[in-house]
Design a protein around this motif. Structure first.
Motif, PDB file in Angstrom:
ATOM      1  N   PHE A  95       3.591 -50.591 -67.507  1.00  0.00           N
ATOM      2  CA  PHE A  95       1.963 -51.156 -67.360  1.00  0.00           C
ATOM      3  C   PHE A  95       1.790 -52.279 -67.105  1.00  0.00           C
ATOM      4  O   PHE A  95       1.028 -52.616 -66.074  1.00  0.00           O
ATOM      5  N   TRP A  96       2.372 -53.242 -67.889  1.00  0.00           N
ATOM      6  CA  TRP A  96       2.114 -54.663 -67.411  1.00  0.00           C
ATOM      7  C   TRP A  96       2.358 -55.346 -66.339  1.00  0.00           C
ATOM      8  O   TRP A  96       1.686 -56.053 -65.622  1.00  0.00           O
ATOM      9  N   PRO A  97       3.592 -55.082 -65.690  1.00  0.00           N
ATOM     10  CA  PRO A  97       4.036 -55.444 -64.469  1.00  0.00           C
ATOM     11  C   PRO A  97       2.994 -54.809 -63.301  1.00  0.00           C
ATOM     12  O   PRO A  97       2.444 -55.664 -62.403  1.00  0.00           O
ATOM     13  N   CYS A  98       2.677 -53.571 -63.599  1.00  0.00           N
ATOM     14  CA  CYS A  98       1.697 -52.944 -62.771  1.00  0.00           C
ATOM     15  C   CYS A  98       0.133 -53.736 -62.783  1.00  0.00           C
ATOM     16  O   CYS A  98      -0.432 -53.889 -61.410  1.00  0.00           O
ATOM     17  N   ALA A  99      -0.210 -54.035 -64.086  1.00  0.00           N
ATOM     18  CA  ALA A  99      -1.361 -54.723 -64.043  1.00  0.00           C
ATOM     19  C   ALA A  99      -1.431 -56.066 -63.506  1.00  0.00           C
ATOM     20  O   ALA A  99      -2.113 -56.499 -62.547  1.00  0.00           O
ATOM     21  N   VAL A 100      -0.335 -56.991 -63.522  1.00  0.00           N
ATOM     22  CA  VAL A 100      -0.191 -57.978 -62.902  1.00  0.00           C
ATOM     23  C   VAL A 100      -0.050 -57.900 -61.423  1.00  0.00           C
ATOM     24  O   VAL A 100      -0.910 -58.672 -60.635  1.00  0.00           O
ATOM     25  N   TYR A 101       0.551 -57.117 -60.663  1.00  0.00           N
ATOM     26  CA  TYR A 101       0.520 -56.762 -59.434  1.00  0.00           C
ATOM     27  C   TYR A 101      -0.734 -56.431 -58.782  1.00  0.00           C
ATOM     28  O   TYR A 101      -1.246 -56.851 -57.684  1.00  0.00           O
ATOM     29  N   MET A 102      -1.456 -55.405 -59.545  1.00  0.00           N
ATOM     30  CA  MET A 102      -2.965 -55.138 -59.351  1.00  0.00           C
ATOM     31  C   MET A 102      -3.903 -56.389 -59.327  1.00  0.00           C
ATOM     32  O   MET A 102      -4.632 -56.696 -58.292  1.00  0.00           O
ATOM     33  N   ALA A 103      -3.665 -57.220 -60.091  1.00  0.00           N
ATOM     34  CA  ALA A 103      -4.524 -58.495 -60.267  1.00  0.00           C
ATOM     35  C   ALA A 103      -4.085 -59.309 -59.023  1.00  0.00           C
ATOM     36  O   ALA A 103      -5.175 -60.122 -58.464  1.00  0.00           O
ATOM     37  N   ILE A 104      -3.066 -59.550 -58.686  1.00  0.00           N
ATOM     38  CA  ILE A 104      -2.614 -60.447 -57.487  1.00  0.00           C
ATOM     39  C   ILE A 104      -3.183 -59.918 -56.312  1.00  0.00           C
ATOM     40  O   ILE A 104      -4.058 -60.626 -55.527  1.00  0.00           O
ATOM     41  N   GLY A 105      -3.018 -58.732 -55.849  1.00  0.00           N
ATOM     42  CA  GLY A 105      -3.418 -58.034 -54.751  1.00  0.00           C
ATOM     43  C   GLY A 105      -5.143 -58.202 -54.725  1.00  0.00           C
ATOM     44  O   GLY A 105      -5.606 -58.417 -53.692  1.00  0.00           O
ATOM     45  N   LYS A 106      -5.718 -57.736 -55.936  1.00  0.00           N
ATOM     46  CA  LYS A 106      -7.192 -57.786 -55.826  1.00  0.00           C
ATOM     47  C   LYS A 106      -7.807 -59.023 -55.769  1.00  0.00           C
ATOM     48  O   LYS A 106      -8.613 -59.293 -54.990  1.00  0.00           O
ATOM     49  N   PHE A 107      -7.190 -60.026 -56.154  1.00  0.00           N
ATOM     50  CA  PHE A 107      -7.649 -61.537 -56.055  1.00  0.00           C
ATOM     51  C   PHE A 107      -7.532 -61.822 -54.826  1.00  0.00           C
ATOM     52  O   PHE A 107      -8.544 -62.601 -53.998  1.00  0.00           O
ATOM     53  N   ALA A 108      -6.315 -61.682 -54.225  1.00  0.00           N
ATOM     54  CA  ALA A 108      -6.183 -62.036 -52.843  1.00  0.00           C
ATOM     55  C   ALA A 108      -7.224 -61.280 -51.798  1.00  0.00           C
ATOM     56  O   ALA A 108      -7.743 -61.820 -50.846  1.00  0.00           O
ATOM     57  N   ARG A 109      -7.323 -60.110 -52.068  1.00  0.00           N
ATOM     58  CA  ARG A 109      -8.515 -59.393 -51.326  1.00  0.00           C
ATOM     59  C   ARG A 109      -9.807 -59.742 -51.535  1.00  0.00           C
ATOM     60  O   ARG A 109     -10.366 -60.254 -50.313  1.00  0.00           O
ATOM     61  N   TYR A 110     -10.208 -60.129 -52.736  1.00  0.00           N
ATOM     62  CA  TYR A 110     -11.592 -60.717 -52.803  1.00  0.00           C
ATOM     63  C   TYR A 110     -11.868 -62.119 -52.099  1.00  0.00           C
ATOM     64  O   TYR A 110     -12.865 -62.500 -51.627  1.00  0.00           O
ATOM     65  N   LEU A 111     -10.771 -62.892 -52.512  1.00  0.00           N
ATOM     66  CA  LEU A 111     -10.954 -64.308 -51.855  1.00  0.00           C
ATOM     67  C   LEU A 111     -11.016 -64.209 -50.285  1.00  0.00           C
ATOM     68  O   LEU A 111     -11.587 -65.076 -49.887  1.00  0.00           O
ATOM     69  N   THR A 112      -9.960 -63.569 -50.027  1.00  0.00           N
ATOM     70  CA  THR A 112      -9.952 -63.258 -48.227  1.00  0.00           C
ATOM     71  C   THR A 112     -11.123 -62.831 -47.680  1.00  0.00           C
ATOM     72  O   THR A 112     -11.536 -63.251 -46.745  1.00  0.00           O
ATOM     73  N   MET A 113     -11.724 -61.844 -48.335  1.00  0.00           N
ATOM     74  CA  MET A 113     -12.909 -61.145 -47.514  1.00  0.00           C
ATOM     75  C   MET A 113     -14.020 -61.923 -47.944  1.00  0.00           C
ATOM     76  O   MET A 113     -14.911 -62.343 -46.943  1.00  0.00           O
ATOM     77  N   THR A 114     -14.347 -62.399 -48.932  1.00  0.00           N
ATOM     78  CA  THR A 114     -15.262 -63.251 -49.293  1.00  0.00           C
ATOM     79  C   THR A 114     -15.576 -64.591 -48.540  1.00  0.00           C
ATOM     80  O   THR A 114     -16.557 -64.959 -47.981  1.00  0.00           O
ATOM     81  N   GLY A 115     -14.400 -65.061 -48.663  1.00  0.00           N
ATOM     82  CA  GLY A 115     -14.268 -66.385 -47.477  1.00  0.00           C
ATOM     83  C   GLY A 115     -14.465 -66.157 -46.224  1.00  0.00           C
ATOM     84  O   GLY A 115     -15.063 -66.980 -45.479  1.00  0.00           O
ATOM     85  N   GLY A 116     -13.813 -65.056 -45.826  1.00  0.00           N
ATOM     86  CA  GLY A 116     -14.097 -64.464 -44.258  1.00  0.00           C
ATOM     87  C   GLY A 116     -15.735 -64.188 -44.060  1.00  0.00           C
ATOM     88  O   GLY A 116     -16.205 -64.798 -43.225  1.00  0.00           O
ATOM     89  N   LEU A 117     -16.442 -63.763 -45.087  1.00  0.00           N
ATOM     90  CA  LEU A 117     -17.570 -63.557 -44.801  1.00  0.00           C
ATOM     91  C   LEU A 117     -18.612 -64.615 -44.916  1.00  0.00           C
ATOM     92  O   LEU A 117     -19.559 -64.545 -43.932  1.00  0.00           O
ATOM     93  N   LEU A 118     -18.444 -65.628 -45.719  1.00  0.00           N
ATOM     94  CA  LEU A 118     -18.818 -66.805 -45.933  1.00  0.00           C
ATOM     95  C   LEU A 118     -18.777 -67.704 -44.596  1.00  0.00           C
ATOM     96  O   LEU A 118     -19.602 -68.568 -44.377  1.00  0.00           O
TER      97      LEU A 118
END
Length: 199
Positions: free
Chosen positions: A167-190
């Protein structure tokens, strides 16, 4: 943004960014309402205005991000982008709140998959294996880095639970991927639609 006092939907002059988003939604609703000559009820105007406030906006963003990470067909990127455009100082808090909400939703999906596997095992009185998913077992929890992908990302979290990945390794990898997605997409839109961003 100026709207005349004689507007049939009863809109007024925009007095600030929070008020502007209220007027924006008010205009959108009025343009689709069959009785556009009637003003929008005060409670709707008040609700839309309050949702634009930073302290409320972060809470709303968390809920939207959480729900969009389950199997519900929602998208959190527009809510994140709109909040940051209205409140540029909330760039990092909004990114982190969206990441937390989306990751928590992915964790719920993991538990749903895990629970479904256990329920099926109990019903069949023997372990259940899906040979079509065996290729995913080679990647293990690292597969959850792809939880940000459209369409397949959210079910992937449930599949990780079904396969009983830790569970916890999955949660950490989820968070890393989702953070990178939000940062990249929002930065690109801005970058494409600039306006008042401050780090």
């Amino acid at each position: 943004m100026e709207v005349g006092e004689g507007d049939p939907c009863g809109r007024k002059t925009c007095t600030g960014e929070g008020h502007c988003i209220c007027l924006f939604f008010q205009q959108a609703i009025c343009s689709r309402h069959p009785h556009a000559d009637q003003p929008m009820p005060d409670w709707i105007t008040s609700l839309l205005h309050n949702l634009a406030l930073p302290e409320v906006g972060l809470g709303t963003l968390f809920v939207v991000a959480f729900l969009s990470a389950t199997l519900l067909p929602l998208g959190s990127e527009p809510a994140l982008f709109a909040l940051i455009k209205l409140n540029p100082d909330l760039f990092w808090p909004a990114i982190l709140v969206a990441t937390a909400g989306n990751t928590l939703g992915g964790m719920v999906s993991w538990f749903m998959g895990y629970g479904a596997h256990r329920a099926v095992d109990r019903a069949r009185h023997r372990p259940t294996e899906l040979h079509a998913l065996q290729w995913l077992e080679r990647f293990g929890p690292k597969a959850c880095l792809l939880a940000w992908l459209p369409v397949v990302g959210d079910p992937l979290c449930a599949v990780a639970g079904w396969l009983k990945f830790p569970f916890w390794p999955c949660a950490v990898y989820m968070a890393i991927g989702k953070f990178a997605r939000y940062l990249t997409m929002t930065g690109g839109l801005l970058w494409v639609f600039p306006g008042g961003l401050s780090f």
